[in-house]
Design an enzyme around this catalytic site. Sequence first.
Site, PDB file in Angstrom:
ATOM      1  CG  HIS A  59      79.321  34.155   7.938  1.00 30.76           C
ATOM      2  ND1 HIS A  59      78.754  34.494   9.144  1.00 30.76           N
ATOM      3  CD2 HIS A  59      80.622  34.532   8.025  1.00 30.76           C
ATOM      4  CE1 HIS A  59      79.661  35.054   9.917  1.00 30.76           C
ATOM      5  NE2 HIS A  59      80.803  35.083   9.270  1.00 30.76           N
ATOM      6  CG  ASP A  60      82.848  32.168   9.221  1.00 31.89           C
ATOM      7  OD1 ASP A  60      83.083  32.116   7.989  1.00 31.89           O
ATOM      8  OD2 ASP A  60      83.282  33.078   9.954  1.00 31.89           O
ATOM      9  CE  LYS A  66      86.084  30.655   9.735  1.00 31.48           C
ATOM     10  NZ  LYS A  66      86.238  31.889  10.531  1.00 31.48           N
ATOM     11  CG  HIS A  70      85.342  28.756   5.884  1.00 28.67           C
ATOM     12  ND1 HIS A  70      86.451  29.487   5.553  1.00 28.67           N
ATOM     13  CD2 HIS A  70      84.353  29.670   6.090  1.00 28.67           C
ATOM     14  CE1 HIS A  70      86.154  30.774   5.564  1.00 28.67           C
ATOM     15  NE2 HIS A  70      84.887  30.917   5.889  1.00 28.67           N
ATOM     16  CG  HIS A 103      81.256  34.331   3.864  1.00 30.36           C
ATOM     17  ND1 HIS A 103      80.981  32.988   3.796  1.00 30.36           N
ATOM     18  CD2 HIS A 103      82.282  34.459   4.755  1.00 30.36           C
ATOM     19  CE1 HIS A 103      81.798  32.332   4.617  1.00 30.36           C
ATOM     20  NE2 HIS A 103      82.598  33.202   5.206  1.00 30.36           N
ATOM     21  CG  HIS A 104      85.682  34.410   2.744  1.00 26.56           C
ATOM     22  ND1 HIS A 104      86.239  35.403   3.529  1.00 26.56           N
ATOM     23  CD2 HIS A 104      85.212  33.472   3.598  1.00 26.56           C
ATOM     24  CE1 HIS A 104      86.122  35.061   4.810  1.00 26.56           C
ATOM     25  NE2 HIS A 104      85.492  33.897   4.885  1.00 26.56           N
ATOM     26  CG  ASP A 160      82.772  37.880   7.669  1.00 26.56           C
ATOM     27  OD1 ASP A 160      82.924  37.679   8.893  1.00 26.56           O
ATOM     28  OD2 ASP A 160      83.294  37.156   6.792  1.00 26.56           O
TER      29      ASP A 160
HETATM   30 FE   LIG Z   1      84.318  33.013   6.548  1.00 22.88          FE
END
Ligand SMILES: [Fe+2]
Length: 328
Positions: free
Chosen positions: A187-188, A191, A216, A240-241, A269
């Site tokens: 998910h990240d 970044k 990201h 996811h945000h 998360d």
């Molecule tokens: Fe994230």
Amino acid sequence: MKSAHIIIGQSDLAAMELGADVLRNDGFNVHLVTTGERILEHLKQPVLPDLVVVDNSLKSPTALELCRMVKSNPLLRSIPVVMLVPADSAPDNQAALEAGCDDLLVQPVNPHVLSARIQSLLRIKFLVEDLDDTESVLYTLTRIIEAKDSYTMGHADRVARYAIELGKALGVSGDDIESLRKGGMLHDIGKIAIPDPILTKPGKYTPEEFDIMKQHPGLGCEICKKLRSVRDALPLIKHHHEKLDGSGYPDGLAGGQIPTLVRIITIVDIYDALRSRRSYKEAFSLDTSFEVLWEEAKKGWWDKTVLSAWEKFVRQTENGSSSRGGGL
Ligand SMILES: [Fe+2]
């Protein structure tokens, strides 16, 4: 492909000599064995065979038992198993297919047909392994990102594990569980493209820095979108945000535009972030973490059914130890 190792288990060795010669001429490393036990020995070696051919006359273990063993073992199941069967063995054929056998060939087998089938199965096996390797590279990238900031170490693994637990608690199954695992792990990943001074900055971001950080999820989606094997996890990476009231990012999705799997990733998360020590805060207790999550759910950000299922699961499973380094 040409140097692939093939194990052929055939109680009547003479019956396979011609086939083995053709395979050797086609460039394969062929090992002929006459018992099921010898095949098992090969399957315990550090270097595993690339493919196994078993004649259904083998005993202890039988060809069928060998097939079940290979296909039920996560370390072995990618090895194709070809079973050689007599003509008119329809009931046995059904059992072989149910045991996970990859191909059935009726004896007497034309050695050139056997070679062609083996090459076809190995092409698929090696393609899948390439995909697995690519996924492994992505997971390694995720760990590199985490290594830049000691406070987020292990976050992706935990999010993946929590997402699977929460998904199961909500009745999610099959391929969707796999999507949760991949989405949690990746998910990240976007970044990786965020400048280190922002990524590792202690304390709060300036509005300009936050605008960069908000890129990201989209960047992660761009990194992963060419990889077919993680295609189903792309919405989880990109969204996811997002928040149910539409105030999240990157697309400001709202309500029904946010799929259940995304809601699951989002909850776990944030839960992990709350429960973990970060550069700007200590790890919150279990009670405080859920207080924060419920406050935000009441603001319209999170799915209350998903949050409720997660709280029920966590409280049943754990008694509130910090999540850093494992546990919930
Ligand atoms: Fe994230």
